[in-house]
Design a protein around this motif. Structure first.
Motif, mmCIF file in Angstrom:
data_model
loop_
_atom_site.group_PDB
_atom_site.id
_atom_site.type_symbol
_atom_site.label_atom_id
_atom_site.label_comp_id
_atom_site.label_asym_id
_atom_site.label_seq_id
_atom_site.Cartn_x
_atom_site.Cartn_y
_atom_site.Cartn_z
ATOM 1 N N ALA A 286 0.839 -1.205 0.000
ATOM 2 C CA ALA A 286 0.000 0.000 0.000
ATOM 3 C C ALA A 286 0.872 1.253 0.000
ATOM 4 N N ALA A 287 2.097 1.123 0.489
ATOM 5 C CA ALA A 287 3.001 2.283 0.602
ATOM 6 C C ALA A 287 4.105 2.273 -0.449
ATOM 7 N N HIS A 288 4.504 1.073 -0.918
ATOM 8 C CA HIS A 288 5.632 1.000 -1.866
ATOM 9 C C HIS A 288 5.541 -0.276 -2.685
ATOM 10 N N ILE A 289 5.729 -0.135 -3.996
ATOM 11 C CA ILE A 289 5.844 -1.330 -4.842
ATOM 12 C C ILE A 289 7.050 -1.147 -5.751
ATOM 13 N N HIS A 290 7.697 -2.260 -6.095
ATOM 14 C CA HIS A 290 8.909 -2.143 -6.903
ATOM 15 C C HIS A 290 9.192 -3.459 -7.582
ATOM 16 N N SER A 291 10.266 -3.438 -8.342
ATOM 17 C CA SER A 291 10.681 -4.636 -9.072
ATOM 18 C C SER A 291 10.966 -5.781 -8.078
ATOM 19 N N PRO A 292 10.665 -7.028 -8.483
ATOM 20 C CA PRO A 292 10.995 -8.141 -7.582
ATOM 21 C C PRO A 292 12.497 -8.432 -7.521
ATOM 22 N N ALA A 293 13.304 -7.705 -8.327
ATOM 23 C CA ALA A 293 14.759 -7.944 -8.294
ATOM 24 C C ALA A 293 15.259 -7.728 -6.867
ATOM 25 N N GLY A 294 15.967 -8.709 -6.360
ATOM 26 C CA GLY A 294 16.461 -8.595 -4.984
ATOM 27 C C GLY A 294 15.481 -9.179 -3.969
ATOM 28 N N GLY A 295 14.241 -9.443 -4.408
ATOM 29 C CA GLY A 295 13.260 -10.105 -3.535
ATOM 30 C C GLY A 295 12.999 -9.359 -2.233
ATOM 31 N N GLN A 296 12.881 -8.024 -2.311
ATOM 32 C CA GLN A 296 12.782 -7.237 -1.074
ATOM 33 C C GLN A 296 11.345 -6.822 -0.722
ATOM 34 N N GLY A 297 10.414 -6.940 -1.669
ATOM 35 C CA GLY A 297 9.088 -6.344 -1.506
ATOM 36 C C GLY A 297 8.367 -6.775 -0.236
ATOM 37 N N MET A 298 8.125 -8.062 -0.121
ATOM 38 C CA MET A 298 7.357 -8.554 1.023
ATOM 39 C C MET A 298 8.130 -8.341 2.334
ATOM 40 N N ASN A 299 9.435 -8.579 2.281
ATOM 41 C CA ASN A 299 10.255 -8.408 3.495
ATOM 42 C C ASN A 299 10.224 -6.963 3.981
ATOM 43 N N THR A 300 10.295 -6.022 3.028
ATOM 44 C CA THR A 300 10.238 -4.602 3.408
ATOM 45 C C THR A 300 8.893 -4.297 4.051
ATOM 46 N N GLY A 301 7.830 -4.851 3.474
ATOM 47 C CA GLY A 301 6.497 -4.630 4.034
ATOM 48 C C GLY A 301 6.364 -5.234 5.430
ATOM 49 N N VAL A 374 33.120 -5.880 -1.490
ATOM 50 C CA VAL A 374 31.927 -5.474 -2.246
ATOM 51 C C VAL A 374 30.895 -6.611 -2.198
ATOM 52 N N ARG A 375 31.379 -7.824 -2.398
ATOM 53 C CA ARG A 375 30.448 -8.973 -2.364
ATOM 54 C C ARG A 375 29.769 -9.065 -0.996
ATOM 55 N N GLU A 376 30.545 -8.824 0.066
ATOM 56 C CA GLU A 376 29.967 -8.895 1.422
ATOM 57 C C GLU A 376 28.921 -7.809 1.636
ATOM 58 N N LYS A 377 29.208 -6.629 1.077
ATOM 59 C CA LYS A 377 28.257 -5.519 1.210
ATOM 60 C C LYS A 377 26.956 -5.849 0.466
ATOM 61 N N ILE A 378 27.100 -6.441 -0.702
ATOM 62 C CA ILE A 378 25.900 -6.814 -1.475
ATOM 63 C C ILE A 378 25.088 -7.850 -0.686
ATOM 64 N N ALA A 379 25.803 -8.828 -0.117
ATOM 65 C CA ALA A 379 25.118 -9.888 0.647
ATOM 66 C C ALA A 379 24.371 -9.290 1.850
ATOM 67 N N ASP A 380 25.009 -8.371 2.571
ATOM 68 C CA ASP A 380 24.363 -7.734 3.734
ATOM 69 C C ASP A 380 23.143 -6.931 3.295
ATOM 70 N N MET A 382 21.247 -7.513 0.594
ATOM 71 C CA MET A 382 20.158 -8.434 0.230
ATOM 72 C C MET A 382 19.500 -9.006 1.484
ATOM 73 N N ALA A 383 20.339 -9.375 2.458
ATOM 74 C CA ALA A 383 19.824 -10.018 3.676
ATOM 75 C C ALA A 383 19.126 -9.027 4.605
ATOM 76 N N GLU A 384 19.241 -7.732 4.276
ATOM 77 C CA GLU A 384 18.598 -6.637 5.010
ATOM 78 C C GLU A 384 19.148 -6.433 6.413
ATOM 79 N N VAL A 385 20.331 -7.004 6.679
ATOM 80 C CA VAL A 385 20.930 -6.777 8.000
ATOM 81 C C VAL A 385 21.625 -5.411 8.054
ATOM 82 N N ALA A 386 21.783 -4.799 6.880
ATOM 83 C CA ALA A 386 22.431 -3.482 6.849
ATOM 84 C C ALA A 386 21.428 -2.360 7.093
ATOM 85 N N ILE A 387 20.134 -2.701 7.137
ATOM 86 C CA ILE A 387 19.124 -1.653 7.360
ATOM 87 C C ILE A 387 19.318 -1.042 8.739
ATOM 88 N N GLY A 388 19.201 0.266 8.790
ATOM 89 C CA GLY A 388 19.278 0.967 10.073
ATOM 90 C C GLY A 388 18.554 2.289 9.942
#
Ligand SMILES: Cc1cc2nc3c(=O)[nH]c(=O)nc-3n(C[C@H](O)[C@H](O)[C@H](O)COP(=O)(O)OP(=O)(O)OC[C@H]3O[C@@H](n4cnc5c(N)ncnc54)[C@H](O)[C@@H]3O)c2cc1C
Length: 489
Positions: A286-301, A374-380, A382-388
């Protein structure tokens, strides 16, 4: 306490919000216009941070047991050349993998959790109109027998998806655009996949992107972009079309069979700027929709719901003032903005058609993905552990010169300690050396503070952590923490 929350929509986001509020003892009512839960696999992945947050509300074990662990993503360019391989093993925390679980299963497990808390989803009940006032929200519900009921709630959560009635009632713009291409989704069985079943493969073909996600051994999701058709809705692919795409863009020798779900879709990148309007909140699609690339949509919600639930519970219980709720929109809007940007960038990169752009992309990606950090940053990411929430209005002072997590940063769950925010009341957790002043603090603020004292995160100081596991403030003395807590009332 008679204050009530009405949740519109029982998708993964509404169910998450309902379970969180219900476990904190808040009376919730959750309605959905659909007669039953989705049977579609839609969002396939639960990321590490979502699993950590699920741990607080009864454990992630049922999800982990039902899911399938994926450990790496391979990016392959034309002629089968491996551009890079990002593994998730480096992700800091208890879940260094992507948990593949069809959305239908995620929703089933959430609904079971909700039922165990004594709340039943009212299905076939549509919210048809809403009125927001200073003191409450009035909603008209249409029941399966076409009768109408007007209900009054103290707060309303709009978890009603991309075509949200709550959003249109609030009148906020869903700003963004639709990508000019069609996309194909095929959940199928397949033989001949050249990577281990625990790894994703992204093929950057000259005609477009082609992605293979393992769902469980022998079962996969295939996604590819296609030229845009003139039809209003993109066509549903046939199995012949799917096989032709596999042959054209994938490695040799893969054979598809037994379709589970075939769909065509278009990609929208849209977002509201404010997630709150008085007593109404917007969460998830209801607040945000985006490409499924990265598979973040449902997790963000779902993380919108985790973020809001403890704040709302504290306000309803009267342990915090209403201003705590003002942090919901700035915190989550910033996360949503970043997800939109990243998913859009990833999609555009994969779907690039210009040969020169493809050449440059391949050269740069090969180089960049060769760098471990860089690979580690990408992994973090995707895994959303970098969110703050480094800019949150809820952040208090930080102890100067101290090494350790700063206000707004995630605190990793520590094995052997109970999860911050777990249990039947939303409470902050204190990480400090035991002392008389700390004991006094825990007694003085027993409604706001978890009685369990946790080991210090910074030498010679104390850290206060929010019920969703992000640092609130740090200080030298118990008085520093008390000052922060006093400011919440
Ligand atoms: C084809 C496809 C593939 C996808 N793949 C991925 C993926 O790989 N990764 C990912 O993260 N995401 C993916 N998504 C997106 C993901 O499914 C959504 O982000 C997620 O469902 C959002 O959850 P939600 O609870 O916000 O909304 P929804 O799941 O849309 O739920 C909203 C609910 O509200 C109900 N509702 C609506 N209006 C009313 C009303 N007026 N009254 C009562 N009830 C109402 C609806 O019936 C619905 O059940 C995909 C989506 C699609 C369609």
């Amino acid at each position: 306490m008679t204050k009530t929350v009405l949740i519109v929509g029982a998708g993964p986001v509404g169910l998450t919000a309902a379970t969180e509020l219900a476990r904190y003892g808040i009376p919730v009512r959750i309605v959905d216009k659909a007669p039953q839960r989705t049977d579609k696999s839609k969002a396939l992945v639960l990321w590490s941070r979502t699993l950590e947050l699920l741990d607080r509300g009864g454990g992630s074990a049922p999800f982990v047991d039902a899911g399938f662990k994926v450990h790496a993503v391979n990016v392959v360019a034309r002629a089968g050349e491996l551009m890079g391989r990002v593994t998730l093993d480096s992700v800091d925390g208890p879940y260094p993998y992507a948990l593949m679980l069809p959305q239908s299963e995620t929703e089933r497990l959430l609904e079971e959790r909700l039922l165990a808390l004594g709340v039943t989803v009212e299905r076939n009940v549509e919210v048809t109109s809403l009125t927001n006032s200073d003191t409450n929200v009035q909603a008209v519900l249409r029941h399966p027998d076409a009768s109408e009921e007007t209900v009054s709630a103290d707060w309303l959560l709009g978890c009603d998806g991309a075509h949200s009635l709550v959003r249109s009632t609030v009148g906020t713009e869903f700003a963004g655009e639709t990508m000019l291409s069609d996309w194909m989704l095929a959940d199928i069985h397949m033989s001949g996949y050249p990577y281990p079943d625990t790894e994703v493969a992204v093929y950057w073909h000259r005609d477009g992107v082609f992605v293979i996600f393992p769902i469980s051994p022998g079962r996969y999701r295939l996604i590819a972009d296609l030229p845009m058709t003139s039809s209003e809705r993109p066509p549903t692919p046939t199995m012949e079309k799917v096989q032709a795409l596999v042959d054209q863009r994938g490695p040799k020798g893969m054979v598809v069979s037994d379709p589970i779900w075939l769909a065509g879709f278009r990609i929208n990148g849209r977002k509201v700027s404010d997630y709150r309007s008085g007593r109404m909140f917007l969460l998830g699609d209801a607040a945000h929709i985006h490409s499924p690339a990265g598979g973040q949509g449902m997790n963000t919600g779902m993380q919108d719901a985790f973020n809001l639930a403890w704040k709302l519970a504290m306000v309803i219980k009267g342990t915090c003032g209403d201003k705590v709720l003002d942090s919901y929109s700035p915190e989550r809007s910033k996360v949503g903005e970043q997800v939109l940007k990243d998913a859009g960038r990833l999609t555009a990169m994969g779907a690039a058609k210009n040969p020169l752009a493809q050449y440059a992309r391949n050269i740069v990606s090969h180089f960049v993905l060769g760098i471990a950090s860089v690979r580690e940053k990408i992994a973090d990411g995707m895994a959303e552990v970098a969110i703050g929430y480094p800019d949150s209005p809820l952040n208090g002072p930080a102890l100067r010169g101290a090494n350790g997590p700063k206000p707004g940063e995630r605190v990793m769950p520590v094995s052997g300690q109970s999860f911050v925010g777990a249990g039947d009341a939303p409470r902050f957790a204190l990480f400090a050396e035991p002392s008389q002043s700390v004991t006094d603090l825990l007694h003085r603020y027993d409604v706001l503070l978890d009685p369990e004292l946790r080991s210090p995160l910074i030498a010679g100081g104390m850290t206060l952590v929010r019920p969703d596991g992000y640092v609130a403030c740090s200080g030298k003395t118990a008085e520093d923490v008390a000052n922060y807590l006093n400011g919440l009332r």
